[in-house]
Structure formats: C-alpha cells, structure tokens
Write a protein that holds these residues in place. Structure first.
Motif, PDB file in Angstrom:
ATOM      1  N   ASN A  67       0.825  -1.205   0.000  1.00  0.00           N
ATOM      2  CA  ASN A  67       0.000   0.000   0.000  1.00  0.00           C
ATOM      3  C   ASN A  67       0.863   1.260   0.000  1.00  0.00           C
ATOM      4  O   ASN A  67       1.976   1.255   0.519  1.00  0.00           O
ATOM      5  CB  ASN A  67      -0.907   0.037   1.232  1.00  0.00           C
ATOM      6  CG  ASN A  67      -1.951  -1.046   1.247  1.00  0.00           C
ATOM      7  OD1 ASN A  67      -2.204  -1.639   2.291  1.00  0.00           O
ATOM      8  ND2 ASN A  67      -2.566  -1.332   0.111  1.00  0.00           N
ATOM      9  N   ARG A  68       0.310   2.309  -0.572  1.00  0.00           N
ATOM     10  CA  ARG A  68       0.995   3.597  -0.493  1.00  0.00           C
ATOM     11  C   ARG A  68       1.200   4.006   0.959  1.00  0.00           C
ATOM     12  O   ARG A  68       2.276   4.479   1.341  1.00  0.00           O
ATOM     13  CB  ARG A  68       0.177   4.684  -1.204  1.00  0.00           C
ATOM     14  CG  ARG A  68       0.794   6.089  -1.069  1.00  0.00           C
ATOM     15  CD  ARG A  68      -0.197   7.191  -1.378  1.00  0.00           C
ATOM     16  NE  ARG A  68      -1.274   7.206  -0.406  1.00  0.00           N
ATOM     17  CZ  ARG A  68      -2.549   6.979  -0.700  1.00  0.00           C
ATOM     18  NH1 ARG A  68      -2.902   6.705  -1.929  1.00  0.00           N
ATOM     19  NH2 ARG A  68      -3.465   7.000   0.239  1.00  0.00           N
ATOM     20  N   HIS A  69       0.160   3.851   1.804  1.00  0.00           N
ATOM     21  CA  HIS A  69       0.293   4.318   3.179  1.00  0.00           C
ATOM     22  C   HIS A  69       1.303   3.493   3.968  1.00  0.00           C
ATOM     23  O   HIS A  69       1.759   3.925   5.024  1.00  0.00           O
ATOM     24  CB  HIS A  69      -1.079   4.356   3.872  1.00  0.00           C
ATOM     25  CG  HIS A  69      -1.652   3.029   4.261  1.00  0.00           C
ATOM     26  ND1 HIS A  69      -2.686   2.430   3.579  1.00  0.00           N
ATOM     27  CD2 HIS A  69      -1.349   2.179   5.272  1.00  0.00           C
ATOM     28  CE1 HIS A  69      -3.008   1.295   4.163  1.00  0.00           C
ATOM     29  NE2 HIS A  69      -2.196   1.113   5.192  1.00  0.00           N
ATOM     30  N   VAL A  70       1.663   2.322   3.469  1.00  0.00           N
ATOM     31  CA  VAL A  70       2.772   1.554   4.059  1.00  0.00           C
ATOM     32  C   VAL A  70       4.102   2.144   3.613  1.00  0.00           C
ATOM     33  O   VAL A  70       4.978   2.440   4.431  1.00  0.00           O
ATOM     34  CB  VAL A  70       2.676   0.070   3.659  1.00  0.00           C
ATOM     35  CG1 VAL A  70       3.933  -0.691   4.080  1.00  0.00           C
ATOM     36  CG2 VAL A  70       1.445  -0.577   4.283  1.00  0.00           C
ATOM     37  N   ALA A  71       4.256   2.332   2.296  1.00  0.00           N
ATOM     38  CA  ALA A  71       5.525   2.819   1.749  1.00  0.00           C
ATOM     39  C   ALA A  71       5.855   4.223   2.222  1.00  0.00           C
ATOM     40  O   ALA A  71       7.027   4.560   2.425  1.00  0.00           O
ATOM     41  CB  ALA A  71       5.493   2.771   0.222  1.00  0.00           C
ATOM     42  N   GLU A  72       4.846   5.073   2.416  1.00  0.00           N
ATOM     43  CA  GLU A  72       5.151   6.453   2.773  1.00  0.00           C
ATOM     44  C   GLU A  72       5.590   6.606   4.233  1.00  0.00           C
ATOM     45  O   GLU A  72       5.951   7.704   4.651  1.00  0.00           O
ATOM     46  CB  GLU A  72       3.958   7.366   2.472  1.00  0.00           C
ATOM     47  CG  GLU A  72       2.720   7.117   3.277  1.00  0.00           C
ATOM     48  CD  GLU A  72       1.540   7.962   2.794  1.00  0.00           C
ATOM     49  OE1 GLU A  72       1.716   8.676   1.777  1.00  0.00           O
ATOM     50  OE2 GLU A  72       0.467   7.916   3.420  1.00  0.00           O
ATOM     51  N   GLN A  73       5.614   5.521   4.982  1.00  0.00           N
ATOM     52  CA  GLN A  73       6.190   5.584   6.327  1.00  0.00           C
ATOM     53  C   GLN A  73       7.716   5.702   6.280  1.00  0.00           C
ATOM     54  O   GLN A  73       8.329   6.188   7.226  1.00  0.00           O
ATOM     55  CB  GLN A  73       5.795   4.348   7.146  1.00  0.00           C
ATOM     56  CG  GLN A  73       4.307   4.185   7.352  1.00  0.00           C
ATOM     57  CD  GLN A  73       3.677   5.407   7.991  1.00  0.00           C
ATOM     58  OE1 GLN A  73       4.189   5.929   8.991  1.00  0.00           O
ATOM     59  NE2 GLN A  73       2.574   5.868   7.424  1.00  0.00           N
ATOM     60  N   PHE A  74       8.327   5.239   5.173  1.00  0.00           N
ATOM     61  CA  PHE A  74       9.786   5.329   5.073  1.00  0.00           C
ATOM     62  C   PHE A  74      10.251   6.013   3.788  1.00  0.00           C
ATOM     63  O   PHE A  74      11.456   6.154   3.569  1.00  0.00           O
ATOM     64  CB  PHE A  74      10.418   3.930   5.171  1.00  0.00           C
ATOM     65  CG  PHE A  74       9.945   2.954   4.121  1.00  0.00           C
ATOM     66  CD1 PHE A  74      10.549   2.884   2.881  1.00  0.00           C
ATOM     67  CD2 PHE A  74       8.892   2.092   4.390  1.00  0.00           C
ATOM     68  CE1 PHE A  74      10.107   1.989   1.922  1.00  0.00           C
ATOM     69  CE2 PHE A  74       8.444   1.188   3.433  1.00  0.00           C
ATOM     70  CZ  PHE A  74       9.051   1.138   2.193  1.00  0.00           C
ATOM     71  N   SER A  75       9.332   6.429   2.927  1.00  0.00           N
ATOM     72  CA  SER A  75       9.711   7.078   1.673  1.00  0.00           C
ATOM     73  C   SER A  75       8.786   8.249   1.394  1.00  0.00           C
ATOM     74  O   SER A  75       7.703   8.358   1.975  1.00  0.00           O
ATOM     75  CB  SER A  75       9.669   6.080   0.516  1.00  0.00           C
ATOM     76  OG  SER A  75       8.352   5.571   0.352  1.00  0.00           O
TER      77      SER A  75
ATOM     78  N   PRO B 173      -0.183   8.965  -5.461  1.00  0.00           N
ATOM     79  CA  PRO B 173      -0.311  10.174  -4.644  1.00  0.00           C
ATOM     80  C   PRO B 173      -1.392   9.999  -3.593  1.00  0.00           C
ATOM     81  O   PRO B 173      -2.312   9.200  -3.745  1.00  0.00           O
ATOM     82  CB  PRO B 173      -0.690  11.250  -5.673  1.00  0.00           C
ATOM     83  CG  PRO B 173      -1.317  10.494  -6.794  1.00  0.00           C
ATOM     84  CD  PRO B 173      -0.602   9.175  -6.850  1.00  0.00           C
ATOM     85  N   SER B 174      -1.268  10.763  -2.523  1.00  0.00           N
ATOM     86  CA  SER B 174      -2.242  10.678  -1.429  1.00  0.00           C
ATOM     87  C   SER B 174      -3.439  11.554  -1.746  1.00  0.00           C
ATOM     88  O   SER B 174      -3.675  12.585  -1.129  1.00  0.00           O
ATOM     89  CB  SER B 174      -1.589  11.113  -0.118  1.00  0.00           C
ATOM     90  OG  SER B 174      -2.483  10.956   0.960  1.00  0.00           O
ATOM     91  N   THR B 175      -4.205  11.115  -2.749  1.00  0.00           N
ATOM     92  CA  THR B 175      -5.387  11.863  -3.177  1.00  0.00           C
ATOM     93  C   THR B 175      -6.587  10.934  -3.200  1.00  0.00           C
ATOM     94  O   THR B 175      -6.452   9.713  -3.172  1.00  0.00           O
ATOM     95  CB  THR B 175      -5.172  12.460  -4.585  1.00  0.00           C
ATOM     96  OG1 THR B 175      -4.860  11.395  -5.495  1.00  0.00           O
ATOM     97  CG2 THR B 175      -4.039  13.468  -4.579  1.00  0.00           C
TER      98      THR B 175
END
Length: 643
Positions: A136-144, A189-191
C-alpha cells in the motif's frame, strides 16, 4: 441489530456448511436464526471457553471467531491450527487447497524499516514480479516520500531510512528470510482518486538465498469466491472490542497468518471482503483458494463491517504501465486506459462509508472518482488538494455547528504516543461516542476525511471544555497538576551510592525466571515492585506463597492495561497484605502513554531491574541457563560484547 449480528446472519445465510457446524456444536438443528444459535450455544461446550478475565466469552464474539478464524503458518505452509476457536469446516476447506496456498505463502513478506523513529515494521507486501514488491501507499510512505522522485525519508538519529522485506516472521521461531528494498519505483499520490498502492524494487541476490516466485494476478473472480488474506496482523489497542480481537487472533500479532473469508462485493477497482484483518494486514494479498491467484491488495477496513482491496485488474494495468515506463510520477493521478480496461470506478457508497464511520482501524483511504462508462477511453484527474489552513477554515464553517464539537484546528497525527509530520484536521469534541449512540440521538458521525485531509477526532481537554461552556477557566490554571514539579517534592531524596555491590547479569527468557524466583524467595519483610505487563501464573503463585507467610507485605504500582486480571486475582488471595495503586497513565496525567517500568526492591537490600515484564515470554518456567555473577565491578559494552 449490531454490526456483528448482521455479519453473522449474512454469513450463515450464504454458507450452509458453517451454519450446520454451529448448530451441531450447540446440539440443535433446524433453526437458523442468529438469536436461536447464540441462545443454544450459551449452553453448549463453547460457553465454557474462558477469556483472560475468567468470564465466559460473549456469544457474538465466539460465533464470529468461528465463522472467520485465523490459521497458523509454519515454515511457510498453512497448518490446521487455530489460536482462537477452531472450525472443522474451514480446516477441511483450507487443507483441501493447501497446495495452491502453500505455493503462494512464501512470496508474501513483512515490510521492515530501519532508522524509523516510530516503527520496526509497517505492513505486508508480496512479489508481483520477479523483483517487484507491491504494497500500500500508506505503508511505503512511512519510510519514503515523493519529491521530484521517490526517495527514502531522513532517518533517526541520522542518515536515511532503509527497508527490507522478510518472507518469514512466523509464530514460534525467530528465523528470518530478508531481502533489501533497493528503491521505491512508484507510489500513488495521497489523493482521493488514486488507488492505495506502491511498487518497490527488491534486490534479488542475497547471501541467504534467492527470491520466491511472484504471485499470479487473477483475471476472473466474483462475489462469493472463497479467499484468504495472508499477512501480518498487528495489535491495535484502538479497536474497542479487544475481547473479539483476542478470540479471533489468539493474542498472536506481528506474525504471518492466514485468514479465510469471501468476496462480498466487486465494483470497478474495489474488491470488498470479510476476512479477519488488523492494521498490519495492510498490503496483504487476497488469495483465491481454488487456484492460488491474487484477486486484490487489501488496504483498509471498517470495524465489523467490511474490508477493502485494490482489484488485481487495476494492479495489472498499473504494473504494465510501470514496466513500460509510462506510469505517471506526478502528484496528480492521471490514468489513460484502453477500451474495457479497469480503472478507478465511481464509488459513492465507498466514499460515504469511509467518511461517515470513525471506527476505522487501518489507514483510511477514502475514494471518490467520477468515470464516464462506455467510452473508448477515459481519464481521471485529481484536483489539487487545498492548503491545510484553507481546509481547516472550511471545516470550521461546515462542522462547528455539529453537536459536541468544541474546536477545529490544524494539527499533527500522533501514532503510538509520538507526534508525526502528517498534517490532520484536529477536531476536539466533548465526548467520543459510538456510532450506535449517535444514531440513537439522531446525530451524524463526523467525517474521517475532509477536503483531502484526514481528521483526528479527540476528546477536548478540561480547559477547552470550560471555555466552550462559557465558564472562565482561569482558576484551572492555578490548580496543581499531577506529576509537574519545579523541584523534587519532599521528602523525596536520591542518595548517591558509592558502595561496592554484587550484581547478577542474565538474559531472558533463558535464565530470567530462575533468577527472579530466587530474588522473590529472599524477601524477609516487604517487596515493593512496579511492572508494565503481568500475566504469568507461576509468578503470581510464588508471590502468594512468599507474601502469605508471616508478616510479609507486598506493595505495587502497575499499569491497569496488562496487569488488571493478575492484580485482582492476587488481591483476592492476599487481602490486606497486598497494597496496590494503578499508575497515573493517560492524557494530562503523570505518564502520557505507557508505564514502561519493571523494577522490584526487597527489604531495602536488593533490587531487580529488567527490560522484560512478568509474562511467560520473558519469565518462562521451563528453561534454565546459568547466569554470570560479577562482584564489585561495572559492565562496559564494547562492540557486540561485554567486558
């Protein structure tokens, strides 16, 4: 009717085998209503199951735990074992298709992070190509993060964060099978219109072996298809019904598990399902048990209602674009699809559910897109998310009139007691209430998102609530606050110790209990102790044995969560010989989030200090390893050893 009952009735209506199994265990057959089943189960052997509190399980929880159980995975194979109530129907179904499932399981791993201030791991991912992980994006955006390109975030205390994927992490052993994440290839993107999805490139060549085979994406599936989510469910204290969580997951978290269920709805890019999941399941594949292919990528759940996944058809389309180099890396989401292609469909129902229900226990990704159906091709473009200040002002205009709202401000998300850089609209209210209570009073729930930002709904502090009621709160500022001192309160005085002392240094669980037991047995008059978690019965038994003799006394301070049952049981056994206080934990109290103190002192002569708690995992009574006594010296760490 509660959400749990509705879920149970739906499952029983469509799954006759499970219905018959429940009725047989209750000793009754022929009546299929939920009320009848739970009534008869109350007098069945199931009702004898005991929870941590010693009381019978709630019948709804037992029934739901049996209908949607969770299997154990060992050596990357599913085994017919449950940590909660078992189901012979599900055992037969899963073991019948174990060949297809066992082929898929090794390709699913836990996404782990290094130099992340908050987390050791952040979710689940799986091989969708020979060296590409999808999560998931919300997983990846914890470190990127996404600037001009996708980069790793700054790490703590220095350098950049990094990530691995571990294809083991199973219950009962500590082996791993890790591969390094080289880079983030693409992250949506977080949209509101973008699928919650990210592609990661994993380095295939590792010392400990080669990567497993990628999973195959399904092209055909539908409502009623039996599936299994495979991932790493994590403990989540935000879920109100912790009893239900314990009964389904058996208090085993962070380890690879298999949870069966079925597809309940398919619409465009979204697949809804009813497998048992928790937060760490973010990124789990939905495996069709009949062939081992993936029907979707799990990304969110509504408590006791539904779970949501990005469809395999959408994943396939994005993967094709990624490999062709045509996947858009801009912060707006633009998708050009061929005729008949599957994109993000118009899902007003999905949007309403996620915005109107606060009982969401995974990162909540609302979806709201408009698609013209039937045209040769179409494009979905997300309008720019407004500035947080503008969103807060609009939220004040739209939401301040809601009953119970005290204030609306710009804020930051707190996770596990730590502040993050994630901006949210912070809505302070007088008192949080369940959705059922709100409906009874004729009120609507506050939205989970607003103008592209998540909302963080919090109980307002006393000062804010007094102001909201028109009461001058100045007197409140003059009241003494617990745990806040300008100087140490008398008669507290710390005396520097310069005497030589004997010390025993040991490692748990190998030699934890032998040394703790010896320490407790040496109590002459009084034992004073603080502990964070305590559930080991053999420790309670030795405390009773020691303190109940003669004039010995026990004084303790503990955190209520994690020790309540053990404290209550020992107080009943020791009576007035056990003096106890709950630690002041919580917002505005002495300790903000967790009372992580594990120390005991006996007779002002000897103390025990530990990084572990009074749990079977730390103080097992079955292992014995010699400890190292050191007299009159301090230990100094050098490299990975001790001097």
């Amino acid at each position: 009717m509660s959400n749990t009952k509705q879920t149970i009735d739906r499952i029983l209506a469509s799954d006759k085998e499970l219905e018959i199994e429940l009725l047989k265990e209750s000793g009754q057959e022929g009546n299929t209503s939920f009320t009848y089943i739970t009534k008869t189960l109350e007098e069945s052997p199931l009702a004898n199951l005991k929870g941590l509190s010693g009381k019978s399980f709630d019948m709804e929880s037992i029934v739901l735990a049996k209908l949607r159980p969770v299997f154990t995975i060992r050596d990357n194979k599913v085994i017919p074992e449950f940590n909660g109530p078992s189901s012979e129907v599900w055992k037969d179904r899963i073991m019948k298709h174990k060949t297809a499932l066992n082929k898929a399981i090794p390709s699913i791993g836990r996404i782990e992070v290094k130099k992340n201030f908050l987390f050791d791991w952040v979710g689940t991912g799986w091989l969708v190509d020979h060296d590409i992980i999808v999560t998931n994006r919300h997983v990846a955006e914890q470190f990127s993060c996404h600037d001009e390109d996708f980069t790793f975030r700054m790490g703590y205390p220095d350098g950049l964060q990094s990530s691995n994927v571990d294809f083991l992490e199973e219950y009962g052993h500590s082996r791993d099978f890790e591969f390094q994440i080289e880079k983030v290839l693409w992250m949506s993107p977080s949209t509101n219109d973008a699928p919650d999805l990210a592609f990661l490139k994993v380095l295939p060549a590792q010392v400990n072996g080669t990567l497993p085979a990628p999973l195959e994406l399904a092209t055909e599936y539908g409502v009623g298809d039996i599936i299994a989510t495979i991932g790493y469910p994590a403990r989540d204290e935000r879920i109100p019904d912790q009893k239900l969580v314990r009964e389904i997951f058996g208090d085993v978290y962070d380890k690879k598990r298999l949870a069966p269920g079925e597809i309940t709805h398919v619409e465009g890019a979204i697949v809804k399902h009813d497998c048992s999941t928790l937060g760490g399941n973010s990124g789990s594949p939905l495996i069709l048990i009949k062939n081992g292919k993936v029907a979707g990528l799990h990304f969110a759940g509504l408590y006791k209602e539904a779970n949501f996944a990005v469809s395999s058809l959408t994943i396939a389309q994005l993967l094709t674009s990624l490999k062709a180099g045509t996947l858009n890396k801009k912060k707006e989401y633009v998708t050009n699809l061929p005729a008949g292609g599957v994109g993000i469909a118009a899902l007003p129902l999905m949007n309403n559910q996620l915005q109107s229900n606060q009982k969401t226990f995974e990162f909540n990704i609302p979806i709201k897109i408009t698609v013209e159906v039937g045209t040769p091709s179409y494009t979905v473009v997300q309008t720019e998310v407004p500035d947080i200040t503008e969103a807060v002002e609009m939220a004040r205009k739209k939401l301040s009139g809601n009953p119970g709202v005290v204030s609306i401000n710009e804020g930051y998300r707190f996770r596990n007691g730590w502040i993050t850089d994630e901006k949210v609209i912070a809505i302070e209210i007088r008192e949080k209430q369940s959705l059922e209570k709100l409906k009874q009073r004729g009120f609507n729930a506050l939205p989970a998102t607003f103008m592209g930002y998540e909302t963080d709904i919090r109980n307002a502090g006393l000062y804010s609530q007094l102001e909201d009621l028109g009461i001058n709160p100045s007197f409140y500022l003059e009241l003494p606050k617990p745990g806040v001192y300008m100087s140490p309160p008398p008669p507290l005085k710390l005396i520097r110790c310069t005497e030589k002392m004997d010390a025993i240094f040991h490692v748990s669980p190998d030699s934890g209990w032998p040394n703790l037991k010896k320490f407790l047995e040496n109590v002459e008059e009084q034992l004073t102790a603080t502990i964070y978690e305590w559930d080991a019965e053999h420790i309670s038994d030795i405390l009773y044995e020691i303190i109940s003799t003669g004039s010995r006394r026990l004084k303790m301070v503990t955190q209520k969560t994690g020790t309540k049952e053990a404290v209550q049981a020992l107080k009943m056994r020791l009576g007035t010989k056990f003096e106890h206080r709950w630690a002041s934990v919580g917002r505005g109290k002495i300790v903000p989030s967790a009372y992580h103190i594990k120390v005991a002192s006996r007779d002002d002569k000897e103390f025990w200090l530990s990084s572990g708690n009074w749990k079977n995992s730390n103080q097992t009574s079955t292992l014995r390893v010699m400890a190292l006594p050191i007299s009159g010296h301090f230990l100094k760490r050098t490299g990975n050893g001790m001097l």
